[in-house]
Design a protein around this motif. Structure first.
Motif, PDB file in Angstrom:
ATOM      1  N   THR A  53      26.386 -14.247  -0.828  1.00 46.62           N
ATOM      2  CA  THR A  53      25.708 -13.562  -1.910  1.00 46.62           C
ATOM      3  C   THR A  53      26.282 -12.168  -2.028  1.00 46.62           C
ATOM      4  N   ARG A  54      26.052 -11.366  -0.976  1.00 48.31           N
ATOM      5  CA  ARG A  54      26.378  -9.950  -1.167  1.00 48.31           C
ATOM      6  C   ARG A  54      27.860  -9.674  -1.267  1.00 48.31           C
ATOM      7  N   THR A  55      28.674 -10.390  -0.508  1.00 46.52           N
ATOM      8  CA  THR A  55      30.107 -10.102  -0.571  1.00 46.52           C
ATOM      9  C   THR A  55      30.682 -10.471  -1.942  1.00 46.52           C
ATOM     10  N   ARG A  56      30.264 -11.610  -2.467  1.00 45.82           N
ATOM     11  CA  ARG A  56      30.809 -12.008  -3.766  1.00 45.82           C
ATOM     12  C   ARG A  56      30.360 -11.077  -4.886  1.00 45.82           C
ATOM     13  N   ILE A 103      39.511 -13.992  -1.422  1.00 52.74           N
ATOM     14  CA  ILE A 103      39.214 -15.328  -0.901  1.00 52.74           C
ATOM     15  C   ILE A 103      38.303 -15.305   0.323  1.00 52.74           C
ATOM     16  N   ARG A 104      37.289 -16.163   0.283  1.00 56.80           N
ATOM     17  CA  ARG A 104      36.464 -16.451   1.461  1.00 56.80           C
ATOM     18  C   ARG A 104      36.633 -17.937   1.774  1.00 56.80           C
ATOM     19  N   HIS A 105      36.931 -18.229   3.026  1.00 53.47           N
ATOM     20  CA  HIS A 105      37.236 -19.605   3.392  1.00 53.47           C
ATOM     21  C   HIS A 105      36.731 -19.893   4.800  1.00 53.47           C
ATOM     22  N   GLU A 133      38.389 -12.867  10.554  1.00 58.53           N
ATOM     23  CA  GLU A 133      38.254 -11.457  10.148  1.00 58.53           C
ATOM     24  C   GLU A 133      37.493 -11.311   8.831  1.00 58.53           C
ATOM     25  N   HIS A 134      37.007 -10.122   8.600  1.00 54.84           N
ATOM     26  CA  HIS A 134      36.294  -9.771   7.366  1.00 54.84           C
ATOM     27  C   HIS A 134      36.562  -8.271   7.162  1.00 54.84           C
ATOM     28  N   PRO A 135      37.814  -7.954   6.783  1.00 56.92           N
ATOM     29  CA  PRO A 135      38.245  -6.551   6.825  1.00 56.92           C
ATOM     30  C   PRO A 135      37.437  -5.588   5.945  1.00 56.92           C
ATOM     31  N   THR A 136      37.032  -6.017   4.736  1.00 58.31           N
ATOM     32  CA  THR A 136      36.301  -5.057   3.899  1.00 58.31           C
ATOM     33  C   THR A 136      34.923  -4.757   4.470  1.00 58.31           C
ATOM     34  N   GLN A 137      34.340  -5.704   5.229  1.00 53.76           N
ATOM     35  CA  GLN A 137      33.062  -5.424   5.876  1.00 53.76           C
ATOM     36  C   GLN A 137      33.246  -4.337   6.941  1.00 53.76           C
ATOM     37  N   ALA A 138      34.299  -4.446   7.733  1.00 53.97           N
ATOM     38  CA  ALA A 138      34.542  -3.428   8.765  1.00 53.97           C
ATOM     39  C   ALA A 138      34.826  -2.075   8.117  1.00 53.97           C
ATOM     40  N   SER A 173      31.444 -14.365  15.085  1.00 53.20           N
ATOM     41  CA  SER A 173      31.419 -13.302  14.078  1.00 53.20           C
ATOM     42  C   SER A 173      32.779 -12.706  13.714  1.00 53.20           C
ATOM     43  N   ARG A 174      33.188 -12.931  12.479  1.00 50.67           N
ATOM     44  CA  ARG A 174      34.386 -12.268  11.953  1.00 50.67           C
ATOM     45  C   ARG A 174      34.110 -10.789  11.706  1.00 50.67           C
ATOM     46  N   VAL A 175      32.851 -10.457  11.454  1.00 57.23           N
ATOM     47  CA  VAL A 175      32.482  -9.048  11.260  1.00 57.23           C
ATOM     48  C   VAL A 175      32.731  -8.279  12.560  1.00 57.23           C
ATOM     49  N   ALA A 176      32.337  -8.874  13.691  1.00 57.26           N
ATOM     50  CA  ALA A 176      32.555  -8.217  14.980  1.00 57.26           C
ATOM     51  C   ALA A 176      34.046  -8.017  15.233  1.00 57.26           C
ATOM     52  N   LEU A 228      24.269  -8.215  14.984  1.00 55.12           N
ATOM     53  CA  LEU A 228      24.942  -9.318  14.295  1.00 55.12           C
ATOM     54  C   LEU A 228      23.961 -10.440  14.018  1.00 55.12           C
ATOM     55  N   ARG A 229      24.201 -11.138  12.934  1.00 50.94           N
ATOM     56  CA  ARG A 229      23.378 -12.297  12.619  1.00 50.94           C
ATOM     57  C   ARG A 229      23.705 -13.446  13.567  1.00 50.94           C
ATOM     58  N   ILE A 230      22.653 -14.102  14.055  1.00 47.41           N
ATOM     59  CA  ILE A 230      22.852 -15.346  14.804  1.00 47.41           C
ATOM     60  C   ILE A 230      23.300 -16.399  13.793  1.00 47.41           C
ATOM     61  N   GLN A 231      24.521 -16.908  13.965  1.00 47.28           N
ATOM     62  CA  GLN A 231      25.094 -17.803  12.951  1.00 47.28           C
ATOM     63  C   GLN A 231      24.779 -19.256  13.271  1.00 47.28           C
ATOM     64  N   LEU A 232      23.526 -19.613  13.015  1.00 48.58           N
ATOM     65  CA  LEU A 232      23.060 -20.960  13.351  1.00 48.58           C
ATOM     66  C   LEU A 232      23.921 -22.046  12.698  1.00 48.58           C
ATOM     67  N   HIS A 268      23.461  -3.558  10.137  1.00 49.05           N
ATOM     68  CA  HIS A 268      23.464  -5.031  10.099  1.00 49.05           C
ATOM     69  C   HIS A 268      24.243  -5.419   8.837  1.00 49.05           C
ATOM     70  N   PRO A 269      25.193  -6.384   8.951  1.00 55.03           N
ATOM     71  CA  PRO A 269      25.994  -6.731   7.773  1.00 55.03           C
ATOM     72  C   PRO A 269      25.229  -7.558   6.744  1.00 55.03           C
ATOM     73  N   GLY A 270      24.085  -8.135   7.160  1.00 52.98           N
ATOM     74  CA  GLY A 270      23.365  -9.042   6.280  1.00 52.98           C
ATOM     75  C   GLY A 270      24.084 -10.367   6.212  1.00 52.98           C
ATOM     76  N   PRO A 271      23.398 -11.426   5.887  1.00 46.16           N
ATOM     77  CA  PRO A 271      21.940 -11.523   5.741  1.00 46.16           C
ATOM     78  C   PRO A 271      21.243 -11.456   7.103  1.00 46.16           C
ATOM     79  N   MET A 272      20.066 -10.819   7.136  1.00 49.02           N
ATOM     80  CA  MET A 272      19.360 -10.628   8.401  1.00 49.02           C
ATOM     81  C   MET A 272      18.434 -11.795   8.689  1.00 49.02           C
TER      82      MET A 272
HETATM   83  C1  NCD Z   1      28.875 -11.677   7.101  1.00 46.82           C
HETATM   84  C2  NCD Z   1      29.830 -12.819   6.922  1.00 46.82           C
HETATM   85  O1  NCD Z   1      29.719 -13.591   6.000  1.00 46.82           O
HETATM   86  O2  NCD Z   1      30.733 -12.901   7.740  1.00 46.82           O
HETATM   87  N1  NCD Z   1      28.077 -11.387   6.001  1.00 46.82           N
HETATM   88  C3  NCD Z   1      28.556 -10.675   4.972  1.00 46.82           C
HETATM   89  O3  NCD Z   1      29.723 -10.688   4.660  1.00 46.82           O
HETATM   90  N2  NCD Z   1      27.691  -9.910   4.307  1.00 46.82           N
HETATM   91  C4  NCD Z   1      28.082 -11.799   8.316  1.00 46.82           C
HETATM   92  C5  NCD Z   1      27.174 -12.973   8.451  1.00 46.82           C
HETATM   93  O4  NCD Z   1      27.217 -13.929   7.684  1.00 46.82           O
HETATM   94  O5  NCD Z   1      26.400 -12.952   9.410  1.00 46.82           O
END
Ligand code: NCD
Length: 324
Positions: A53-56, A103-105, A133-138, A173-176, A228-232, A268-272
């Motif tokens: 949602t938020r990244t797009r 691109i998100r993949h 990786e998720h460079p724009t988030q970092a 986590s790619r954000v981490a 970080l979000r727990i990525q269930l 927190h990068p979201g979603p929480m």
């Molecule tokens: C992150 C993601 O998709 O990697 N969220 C985001 O980009 N806002 C982190 C996550 O999904 O936990």
């Protein structure tokens, strides 16, 4: 700058350049008319193979505020095998003369494949690939820290000596990962805090300290705590005994949050997952930067798209070593 694929190979100078241009972009975002003519006539394609949602919408807002045309391509659920589907899609975008592809993949390395395959001539921005990786988030996280910690004097500066704890599901986590590389490049000191089951097995190449005790790490004093979000959805086994137990030991619950002192910010990068890795008391507090991160994301993505698309194309300038 040709592509933005990762922070691991992003130089300090290029990182600071993006953050500084993002400051200029942020200045324009407090104006009544937020739109700039900079990328008029350019086409940005948002190619999302994974939910977001938020990244797009952040990339969409960024491109539109620079007056680019935006095409949203949601490829989720495609049954074609990953490689073929990526090539076919890329060639379609090439035929439509896309100038940039965001691109998100789900597959780690997909943006790199797109950038180096020769299928397209567009600039490629990685908006999250698998657990890689998720460079724009970092970059937006670094921007947020720099602004909170250095205030109005943040232009040109790095994060030298800043202490950051990254807490929770590091494994998925790619954000981490993007944060670890970028923060190290900018001079920050990173401590990963997680149960051993949620850490990668071999951390020897990572420029971090590791802790299994969140209270101890917080008591040592941190400038920023990134939950970080727990990525269930990426878990096919049980990585911790119960959600209750996880939250008690690794979550930022009310009591633990209230023990924070000084100017420590909570990110927190979201979603929480409220109540799991972060409590509402922490997420909605004055220490929380969650909504600032979202707002700053637009400025940082405007900067990235601007640097990718304005002029300089064809000179083979790149933000990452791969393209050099
Ligand atoms: C992150 C993601 O998709 O990697 N969220 C985001 O980009 N806002 C982190 C996550 O999904 O936990």
């Amino acid at each position: 700058m040709r592509h933005l694929l990762d922070t691991r190979t992003l130089s300090r100078a290029d990182a600071i350049r993006i953050l500084d241009v993002a400051e200029d972009m942020a200045d324009t975002q407090s104006r009544e008319v937020k739109k700039l003519p900079t990328l008029r006539g350019k086409t940005v394609v948002n190619l999302f193979f994974e939910d977001s949602t938020r990244t797009r919408i952040s990339f969409e807002a960024a491109a539109k505020r620079l007056s680019a045309d935006v095409i949203n391509f949601s490829a989720k659920g495609s049954s074609v095998s990953k490689g073929e589907s990526l090539q076919d899609t890329a060639q379609t975008l090439q035929a439509m003369a896309a100038d940039a592809v965001v691109i998100r993949h789900g597959a780690s390395g997909a943006p790199h494949t797109l950038a180096t395959s020769g299928w397209i001539s567009a600039g490629v921005v990685n908006a999250g690939d698998g657990t890689h990786e998720h460079p724009t988030q970092a970059l937006l996280d670094a921007f947020t820290m720099r602004r909170r910690l250095h205030g109005a004097a943040s232009r040109g500066r790095d994060l030298d000596g800043v202490r950051v704890a990254i807490v929770g599901d590091v494994l998925h986590s790619r954000v981490a990962r993007s944060n670890v590389w970028l923060l190290a490049t900018l001079g920050a000191h990173v401590t990963l805090v997680a149960p051993p089951t949620l850490l990668p097995q071999d951390l020897s190449a990572w420029p971090v300290d590791v802790s299994y005790d969140l209270d101890e790490t917080l008591a040592a004093g941190q400038d920023a705590v990134m939950m970080l979000r727990i990525q269930l959805e990426r878990m096919n086994a049980s990585f911790f005994p119960s959600e209750r137990e996880y939250s008690r030991r690794w979550g930022l619950g009310r009591e633990r949050f209230e023990r924070l002192t000084g100017g420590t910010i909570v990110m927190h990068p979201g979603p929480m997952n409220r109540g799991l890795e972060i409590s509402p008391a922490a997420a909605d507090s004055g220490r929380s930067t969650v909504l600032e991160q979202v707002a700053n994301g637009v400025s940082v993505r405007m900067a990235a798209l601007y640097l990718l698309l304005s002029g300089e194309r064809g000179t083979d300038q790149t933000m990452n070593e791969e393209g050099r």
